[in-house]
Design a protein around this motif. Sequence first.
Motif, PDB file in Angstrom:
ATOM      1  N   SER A   8       0.848  -1.192   0.000  1.00  0.00           N
ATOM      2  CA  SER A   8       0.000   0.000   0.000  1.00  0.00           C
ATOM      3  C   SER A   8       0.882   1.240   0.000  1.00  0.00           C
ATOM      4  O   SER A   8       1.970   1.229   0.594  1.00  0.00           O
ATOM      5  CB  SER A   8      -0.902   0.018   1.241  1.00  0.00           C
ATOM      6  OG  SER A   8      -1.843  -1.024   1.201  1.00  0.00           O
ATOM      7  N   TRP A 145      -7.139   2.193  -3.081  1.00  0.00           N
ATOM      8  CA  TRP A 145      -5.803   1.686  -2.759  1.00  0.00           C
ATOM      9  C   TRP A 145      -4.928   2.803  -2.183  1.00  0.00           C
ATOM     10  O   TRP A 145      -4.194   2.595  -1.210  1.00  0.00           O
ATOM     11  CB  TRP A 145      -5.168   1.106  -4.018  1.00  0.00           C
ATOM     12  CG  TRP A 145      -3.749   0.641  -3.853  1.00  0.00           C
ATOM     13  CD1 TRP A 145      -3.324  -0.403  -3.081  1.00  0.00           C
ATOM     14  CD2 TRP A 145      -2.583   1.209  -4.460  1.00  0.00           C
ATOM     15  NE1 TRP A 145      -1.952  -0.537  -3.180  1.00  0.00           N
ATOM     16  CE2 TRP A 145      -1.473   0.443  -4.018  1.00  0.00           C
ATOM     17  CE3 TRP A 145      -2.368   2.253  -5.329  1.00  0.00           C
ATOM     18  CZ2 TRP A 145      -0.175   0.713  -4.421  1.00  0.00           C
ATOM     19  CZ3 TRP A 145      -1.071   2.531  -5.741  1.00  0.00           C
ATOM     20  CH2 TRP A 145       0.011   1.770  -5.280  1.00  0.00           C
ATOM     21  N   GLN A 148      -5.977   3.320   1.325  1.00  0.00           N
ATOM     22  CA  GLN A 148      -5.942   2.113   2.158  1.00  0.00           C
ATOM     23  C   GLN A 148      -7.319   1.845   2.792  1.00  0.00           C
ATOM     24  O   GLN A 148      -7.480   1.785   4.013  1.00  0.00           O
ATOM     25  CB  GLN A 148      -4.876   2.237   3.261  1.00  0.00           C
ATOM     26  CG  GLN A 148      -3.459   2.320   2.739  1.00  0.00           C
ATOM     27  CD  GLN A 148      -2.419   2.061   3.815  1.00  0.00           C
ATOM     28  OE1 GLN A 148      -2.599   1.216   4.695  1.00  0.00           O
ATOM     29  NE2 GLN A 148      -1.304   2.777   3.751  1.00  0.00           N
ATOM     30  N   GLU A 149      -8.309   1.654   1.922  1.00  0.00           N
ATOM     31  CA  GLU A 149      -9.670   1.460   2.401  1.00  0.00           C
ATOM     32  C   GLU A 149     -10.380   0.424   1.534  1.00  0.00           C
ATOM     33  O   GLU A 149      -9.894   0.033   0.463  1.00  0.00           O
ATOM     34  CB  GLU A 149     -10.447   2.778   2.355  1.00  0.00           C
ATOM     35  CG  GLU A 149     -10.537   3.379   0.961  1.00  0.00           C
ATOM     36  CD  GLU A 149     -11.178   4.755   0.947  1.00  0.00           C
ATOM     37  OE1 GLU A 149     -11.491   5.272   2.037  1.00  0.00           O
ATOM     38  OE2 GLU A 149     -11.345   5.319  -0.150  1.00  0.00           O
ATOM     39  N   TYR A 151     -11.009  -2.875   1.902  1.00  0.00           N
ATOM     40  CA  TYR A 151     -10.349  -4.166   1.688  1.00  0.00           C
ATOM     41  C   TYR A 151     -11.196  -5.262   2.315  1.00  0.00           C
ATOM     42  O   TYR A 151     -12.186  -5.000   3.011  1.00  0.00           O
ATOM     43  CB  TYR A 151      -8.935  -4.157   2.294  1.00  0.00           C
ATOM     44  CG  TYR A 151      -8.859  -3.556   3.672  1.00  0.00           C
ATOM     45  CD1 TYR A 151      -9.099  -4.330   4.799  1.00  0.00           C
ATOM     46  CD2 TYR A 151      -8.540  -2.208   3.846  1.00  0.00           C
ATOM     47  CE1 TYR A 151      -9.035  -3.784   6.067  1.00  0.00           C
ATOM     48  CE2 TYR A 151      -8.468  -1.658   5.114  1.00  0.00           C
ATOM     49  CZ  TYR A 151      -8.719  -2.440   6.213  1.00  0.00           C
ATOM     50  OH  TYR A 151      -8.657  -1.895   7.474  1.00  0.00           O
ATOM     51  N   LEU A 161      -3.319  -7.757   0.128  1.00  0.00           N
ATOM     52  CA  LEU A 161      -3.041  -6.331   0.254  1.00  0.00           C
ATOM     53  C   LEU A 161      -2.478  -6.057   1.643  1.00  0.00           C
ATOM     54  O   LEU A 161      -3.079  -6.434   2.651  1.00  0.00           O
ATOM     55  CB  LEU A 161      -4.321  -5.519   0.035  1.00  0.00           C
ATOM     56  CG  LEU A 161      -4.218  -4.009   0.237  1.00  0.00           C
ATOM     57  CD1 LEU A 161      -3.301  -3.395  -0.807  1.00  0.00           C
ATOM     58  CD2 LEU A 161      -5.599  -3.361   0.191  1.00  0.00           C
ATOM     59  N   ILE A 163      -1.943  -3.709   4.506  1.00  0.00           N
ATOM     60  CA  ILE A 163      -2.424  -2.473   5.110  1.00  0.00           C
ATOM     61  C   ILE A 163      -1.449  -2.055   6.208  1.00  0.00           C
ATOM     62  O   ILE A 163      -1.160  -2.829   7.125  1.00  0.00           O
ATOM     63  CB  ILE A 163      -3.846  -2.636   5.678  1.00  0.00           C
ATOM     64  CG1 ILE A 163      -4.834  -2.954   4.538  1.00  0.00           C
ATOM     65  CG2 ILE A 163      -4.288  -1.387   6.420  1.00  0.00           C
ATOM     66  CD1 ILE A 163      -4.965  -1.864   3.507  1.00  0.00           C
ATOM     67  N   THR A 164      -0.968  -0.837   6.113  1.00  0.00           N
ATOM     68  CA  THR A 164       0.010  -0.333   7.086  1.00  0.00           C
ATOM     69  C   THR A 164      -0.556   0.762   7.977  1.00  0.00           C
ATOM     70  O   THR A 164       0.021   1.061   9.035  1.00  0.00           O
ATOM     71  CB  THR A 164       1.242   0.216   6.360  1.00  0.00           C
ATOM     72  OG1 THR A 164       0.838   1.264   5.464  1.00  0.00           O
ATOM     73  CG2 THR A 164       1.932  -0.884   5.550  1.00  0.00           C
ATOM     74  N   SER A 165      -1.663   1.364   7.597  1.00  0.00           N
ATOM     75  CA  SER A 165      -2.240   2.452   8.381  1.00  0.00           C
ATOM     76  C   SER A 165      -3.047   1.903   9.556  1.00  0.00           C
ATOM     77  O   SER A 165      -3.672   0.835   9.453  1.00  0.00           O
ATOM     78  CB  SER A 165      -3.142   3.311   7.489  1.00  0.00           C
ATOM     79  OG  SER A 165      -3.809   4.286   8.245  1.00  0.00           O
ATOM     80  N   ARG A 170      -8.339   1.052  11.544  1.00  0.00           N
ATOM     81  CA  ARG A 170      -7.665   0.050  10.715  1.00  0.00           C
ATOM     82  C   ARG A 170      -6.685  -0.772  11.570  1.00  0.00           C
ATOM     83  O   ARG A 170      -6.071  -0.265  12.499  1.00  0.00           O
ATOM     84  CB  ARG A 170      -6.906   0.709   9.559  1.00  0.00           C
ATOM     85  CG  ARG A 170      -7.784   1.444   8.558  1.00  0.00           C
ATOM     86  CD  ARG A 170      -6.916   1.969   7.402  1.00  0.00           C
ATOM     87  NE  ARG A 170      -7.688   2.723   6.436  1.00  0.00           N
ATOM     88  CZ  ARG A 170      -7.898   4.034   6.485  1.00  0.00           C
ATOM     89  NH1 ARG A 170      -7.390   4.732   7.501  1.00  0.00           N
ATOM     90  NH2 ARG A 170      -8.595   4.644   5.560  1.00  0.00           N
TER      91      ARG A 170
END
Length: 362
Positions: A8, A145, A148-149, A151, A161, A163-165, A170
């Motif tokens: 991401s 993407w 970051q939403e 998913y 995917l 996700i880092t946030s 999240r």
Amino acid sequence: MDIAYIPSPSHGVVHLGPIPLRGYAFCIIIGVFVAVWLGNKRWIARGGRPGTVADIAVWAVPFGLVGGRLYHVITDYELYFSDGRNWVDAFKVWQGGLGIWGAIALGAVGAWIGCRRRGIPLPAWADALAPGIVFAQAIGRWGNWFNQELYGKATDVPWALHITSSTDGRVPGYYHPTFLYESLWCVGVGFLVIWADRRFTLGHGRAFALYVAAYCVGRGWIEYMRVDDAHHILGLRLNDWTAMVVFLLAVTYIVVSARLRPGREEVVEPDGDTPDGDAVALDKKADSEADSTADDEADETTDKKSDDKKLDGKNPDAKTDSESDGPAQPKESVEPAESEELVEPEESVEAPRGEAESAKKV
């Protein structure tokens, strides 16, 4: 154990000096351009004028953006109007949150206004634009993407995917890239509509209805995989119910429309003047006047020829007289009778002189 995954982006916005360049907004803008470009090509192929799709899109796009945002805010109102939330965020479209159902519904209202002003049937315009719309959705999904939403469930598949946030609830990890699934599904739907439109000569809004029905099928199973917060009815997410209802409406329209109005429109854009197209109206008027002038000249030539034929038919002796006058002209030009008549008296005068001379000799 390391696994393959889709990374991401660390940031969904890049600042060019004081100007923020947001990935989500870029995806939406690129999608609109693709939809208008492809729709224009298809509209011209159906007999329409260049630029008509863009003129109507000026109405449809703003209405669609407002409709998409309204649907999102209404169905997820707690994100903006619950305790600790700021209702002003409801206007921050660039942060994400556009519902396709509201975008299509209110966008259709804007398109109807534009079509009405141009004297164009809305179903014909929608058929031309249908593949472009779904391709625009495929591009727009990549905006999720960047943010970051949207998913899906946690997974360890190679295309997961990452996700880092950790903002807005999240949880960093590896999830199904439902944005990618929907993007690929939309691409397939776009090519399906193009093929079916050519194969079955779809018209009167049936190509657009096919796009809606096919999209709903994919949205149903993709929505089921998502884990973001949503309202549930009888155990299903709200968008699942919406997809089922819209699917049934689209299929019903295809069946009923095929029976009532089979085939495709013969004329998608009339040649008459348009209320807001002064330049086009002047061009059409000039062409019409030129055509009428040419027709008048042709009619005059035809009438003149017919009059000549009528005159020839009424006076058949006129031609005969003119032809007979032709051989008689040498008689008028050559005057042998008058010369002979003048010569004869001279000979008659000279004869007595000769007799007188002969008499003298004798």
